[in-house]
Write a protein that holds these residues in place. Sequence first.
Motif, PDB file in Angstrom:
ATOM      1  N   MET A   1      29.530 -54.138 -43.061  1.00  0.00           N
ATOM      2  CA  MET A   1      30.033 -52.982 -42.090  1.00  0.00           C
ATOM      3  C   MET A   1      29.087 -53.039 -40.935  1.00  0.00           C
ATOM      4  O   MET A   1      27.852 -52.638 -41.362  1.00  0.00           O
ATOM      5  CB  MET A   1      30.072 -52.046 -42.939  1.00  0.00           C
ATOM      6  CG  MET A   1      30.637 -50.508 -42.229  1.00  0.00           C
ATOM      7  SD  MET A   1      30.584 -49.036 -43.138  1.00  0.00           S
ATOM      8  CE  MET A   1      29.044 -48.762 -43.617  1.00  0.00           C
ATOM      9  N   GLY A   2      29.632 -52.871 -39.835  1.00  0.00           N
ATOM     10  CA  GLY A   2      28.635 -52.659 -38.805  1.00  0.00           C
ATOM     11  C   GLY A   2      28.475 -51.135 -38.750  1.00  0.00           C
ATOM     12  O   GLY A   2      28.730 -50.489 -39.357  1.00  0.00           O
ATOM     13  N   ASP A 174      39.512 -49.016 -43.026  1.00  0.00           N
ATOM     14  CA  ASP A 174      39.698 -50.530 -42.932  1.00  0.00           C
ATOM     15  C   ASP A 174      39.295 -51.351 -41.722  1.00  0.00           C
ATOM     16  O   ASP A 174      39.880 -51.071 -40.806  1.00  0.00           O
ATOM     17  CB  ASP A 174      41.104 -50.723 -43.455  1.00  0.00           C
ATOM     18  CG  ASP A 174      41.014 -52.194 -43.913  1.00  0.00           C
ATOM     19  OD1 ASP A 174      40.273 -53.063 -43.816  1.00  0.00           O
ATOM     20  OD2 ASP A 174      42.362 -52.679 -44.566  1.00  0.00           O
ATOM     21  N   LEU A 175      38.268 -51.694 -41.654  1.00  0.00           N
ATOM     22  CA  LEU A 175      37.693 -52.808 -40.521  1.00  0.00           C
ATOM     23  C   LEU A 175      38.309 -54.067 -40.481  1.00  0.00           C
ATOM     24  O   LEU A 175      37.590 -54.795 -39.542  1.00  0.00           O
ATOM     25  CB  LEU A 175      36.016 -52.768 -40.796  1.00  0.00           C
ATOM     26  CG  LEU A 175      35.229 -51.256 -40.773  1.00  0.00           C
ATOM     27  CD1 LEU A 175      33.883 -51.315 -40.683  1.00  0.00           C
ATOM     28  CD2 LEU A 175      35.855 -50.285 -39.491  1.00  0.00           C
ATOM     29  N   ASP A 244      25.656 -42.258 -35.832  1.00  0.00           N
ATOM     30  CA  ASP A 244      24.820 -43.712 -36.438  1.00  0.00           C
ATOM     31  C   ASP A 244      25.519 -44.201 -37.677  1.00  0.00           C
ATOM     32  O   ASP A 244      25.299 -45.237 -37.964  1.00  0.00           O
ATOM     33  CB  ASP A 244      23.369 -43.388 -36.473  1.00  0.00           C
ATOM     34  CG  ASP A 244      22.768 -43.094 -34.945  1.00  0.00           C
ATOM     35  OD1 ASP A 244      23.395 -43.215 -33.870  1.00  0.00           O
ATOM     36  OD2 ASP A 244      21.859 -42.259 -34.970  1.00  0.00           O
ATOM     37  N   ARG A 245      26.113 -42.935 -38.330  1.00  0.00           N
ATOM     38  CA  ARG A 245      26.637 -43.380 -39.654  1.00  0.00           C
ATOM     39  C   ARG A 245      28.208 -43.905 -39.903  1.00  0.00           C
ATOM     40  O   ARG A 245      28.754 -44.187 -40.846  1.00  0.00           O
ATOM     41  CB  ARG A 245      26.290 -42.328 -40.843  1.00  0.00           C
ATOM     42  CG  ARG A 245      24.686 -42.066 -40.674  1.00  0.00           C
ATOM     43  CD  ARG A 245      24.376 -40.531 -41.445  1.00  0.00           C
ATOM     44  NE  ARG A 245      24.667 -40.676 -42.866  1.00  0.00           N
ATOM     45  CZ  ARG A 245      24.443 -39.981 -43.640  1.00  0.00           C
ATOM     46  NH1 ARG A 245      24.061 -38.875 -43.074  1.00  0.00           N
ATOM     47  NH2 ARG A 245      24.706 -40.147 -44.971  1.00  0.00           N
ATOM     48  N   VAL A 246      28.838 -43.723 -38.687  1.00  0.00           N
ATOM     49  CA  VAL A 246      30.315 -44.060 -38.570  1.00  0.00           C
ATOM     50  C   VAL A 246      30.755 -45.471 -38.787  1.00  0.00           C
ATOM     51  O   VAL A 246      30.048 -46.334 -38.130  1.00  0.00           O
ATOM     52  CB  VAL A 246      30.844 -43.600 -37.308  1.00  0.00           C
ATOM     53  CG1 VAL A 246      32.321 -43.880 -37.230  1.00  0.00           C
ATOM     54  CG2 VAL A 246      30.840 -42.019 -37.168  1.00  0.00           C
ATOM     55  N   PRO A 247      31.391 -45.824 -39.857  1.00  0.00           N
ATOM     56  CA  PRO A 247      31.925 -47.469 -40.034  1.00  0.00           C
ATOM     57  C   PRO A 247      32.573 -47.704 -38.931  1.00  0.00           C
ATOM     58  O   PRO A 247      33.208 -46.919 -38.301  1.00  0.00           O
ATOM     59  CB  PRO A 247      32.567 -47.094 -41.326  1.00  0.00           C
ATOM     60  CG  PRO A 247      32.521 -45.925 -42.135  1.00  0.00           C
ATOM     61  CD  PRO A 247      32.173 -44.964 -41.002  1.00  0.00           C
ATOM     62  N   ARG A 285      37.544 -51.447 -52.946  1.00  0.00           N
ATOM     63  CA  ARG A 285      38.955 -52.187 -52.285  1.00  0.00           C
ATOM     64  C   ARG A 285      38.622 -52.796 -51.129  1.00  0.00           C
ATOM     65  O   ARG A 285      39.533 -53.231 -50.447  1.00  0.00           O
ATOM     66  CB  ARG A 285      39.865 -51.247 -52.382  1.00  0.00           C
ATOM     67  CG  ARG A 285      40.447 -50.816 -53.864  1.00  0.00           C
ATOM     68  CD  ARG A 285      41.782 -50.061 -53.770  1.00  0.00           C
ATOM     69  NE  ARG A 285      42.789 -51.116 -53.279  1.00  0.00           N
ATOM     70  CZ  ARG A 285      43.696 -51.853 -53.961  1.00  0.00           C
ATOM     71  NH1 ARG A 285      43.470 -52.031 -55.035  1.00  0.00           N
ATOM     72  NH2 ARG A 285      44.409 -52.546 -53.234  1.00  0.00           N
ATOM     73  N   GLY A 286      37.359 -52.814 -50.665  1.00  0.00           N
ATOM     74  CA  GLY A 286      36.746 -53.625 -49.483  1.00  0.00           C
ATOM     75  C   GLY A 286      36.962 -52.585 -48.211  1.00  0.00           C
ATOM     76  O   GLY A 286      37.031 -53.192 -46.853  1.00  0.00           O
ATOM     77  N   ILE A 287      37.311 -51.151 -48.378  1.00  0.00           N
ATOM     78  CA  ILE A 287      37.249 -50.445 -47.350  1.00  0.00           C
ATOM     79  C   ILE A 287      36.020 -49.914 -47.125  1.00  0.00           C
ATOM     80  O   ILE A 287      35.388 -49.232 -47.996  1.00  0.00           O
ATOM     81  CB  ILE A 287      38.444 -49.282 -47.723  1.00  0.00           C
ATOM     82  CG1 ILE A 287      39.867 -49.860 -48.001  1.00  0.00           C
ATOM     83  CG2 ILE A 287      38.398 -48.185 -46.667  1.00  0.00           C
ATOM     84  CD1 ILE A 287      40.735 -49.192 -48.486  1.00  0.00           C
ATOM     85  N   ALA A 288      35.486 -49.893 -45.807  1.00  0.00           N
ATOM     86  CA  ALA A 288      34.438 -49.159 -45.463  1.00  0.00           C
ATOM     87  C   ALA A 288      34.148 -47.669 -45.489  1.00  0.00           C
ATOM     88  O   ALA A 288      35.101 -47.027 -45.055  1.00  0.00           O
ATOM     89  CB  ALA A 288      33.879 -49.675 -43.893  1.00  0.00           C
TER      90      ALA A 288
END
Length: 341
Positions: A1-2, A174-175, A244-247, A285-288
Amino acid sequence: MGGLAFSASTFENVAARLRASTGMAAKADIGVAAARLGLSGADAVPVGDDCAAIPDGDGFLLLAIEGFMNEFVAGDPWFAGWCGVMVNLSDIAAMGGRPTAVVDALWAQGEAGAAPVLEGLRAASARYGVPIVGGHTNLKTDRGQLSVAVLGRAKRLLTSFDARPGETLVAAIDLRGRYREPFANWEAAVEAPAARLRGDLDLLPFIAEAGLARAAKDISQGGLVGTGAMLAECSGVGLAIDLDRVPAPQGVDPARWLMSFPSYGYLLAASGDNVPAILSTFQARGIAAAAIGTVTAGGRIEVVSGRARETIWDFARAPLLGCGPARPLAGAPASAAEDAA
């Protein structure tokens, strides 16, 4: 995750762009319509949420509708049809519900104009496993227009009216996608397998039924900050959002990302004790997912980066939807505000 990165000047520029966001300002149209209809967040079925939640037996019927911008339907008709299903299902999930059926209303220039929209609707209906059961069609118009409604049901609600000061604001996005140009739509669903799409939507009713949160909202055309403002207004609270913490995807333009409409994106407000379980539910489930801020007692939507802080909206100065608890406007005597309420 960026993540999002800011210099002082970049942060100020982003804040200015958020305040001028057309997607956020357009939400005021909801307040205009609600006032004309005599509706508010104080009604038996509150207005201002992602769906109308109608008490029914031991649960709630959920009814949602979306209308689509003409330029979107003209510019990307297949995806507009897909979104007709997808965004409505997201609204049902945002309130802790599961969808039952979809209806659509379509205007087009002949069968050729209608075909890609209908194909997009059909594809999304099949992938998400929710049937289209009827609607309205007019193939003799001079432009394409689309509106889609969905019926669902919830055992236990997540709402826009139940965020409380001191709770943590969580974002889940979901990124695994890309921008679908030229619109600010972050598309992360069209190529995803059916089982993943359906399972990911089911996380929200799971969170509701497990009692992990009471408040949530689907990130919509207003973007993450605009959606947060709508949630806060309905609950009569404020937000301090740590940007700064937002996926976020790597390398994305921060202002564009914060105003984007993701295929799968939610804000939830929850007590600190429940946040780890919520984060792990999405991340498994792979969701940021990340804790991105705090619900405050004030009426301001603030964004923060390090020591920098900017106010994006102040409900003491102006409403957004106009569907939240009555507030005195800045400079108004308390008695006048009470009389107006």
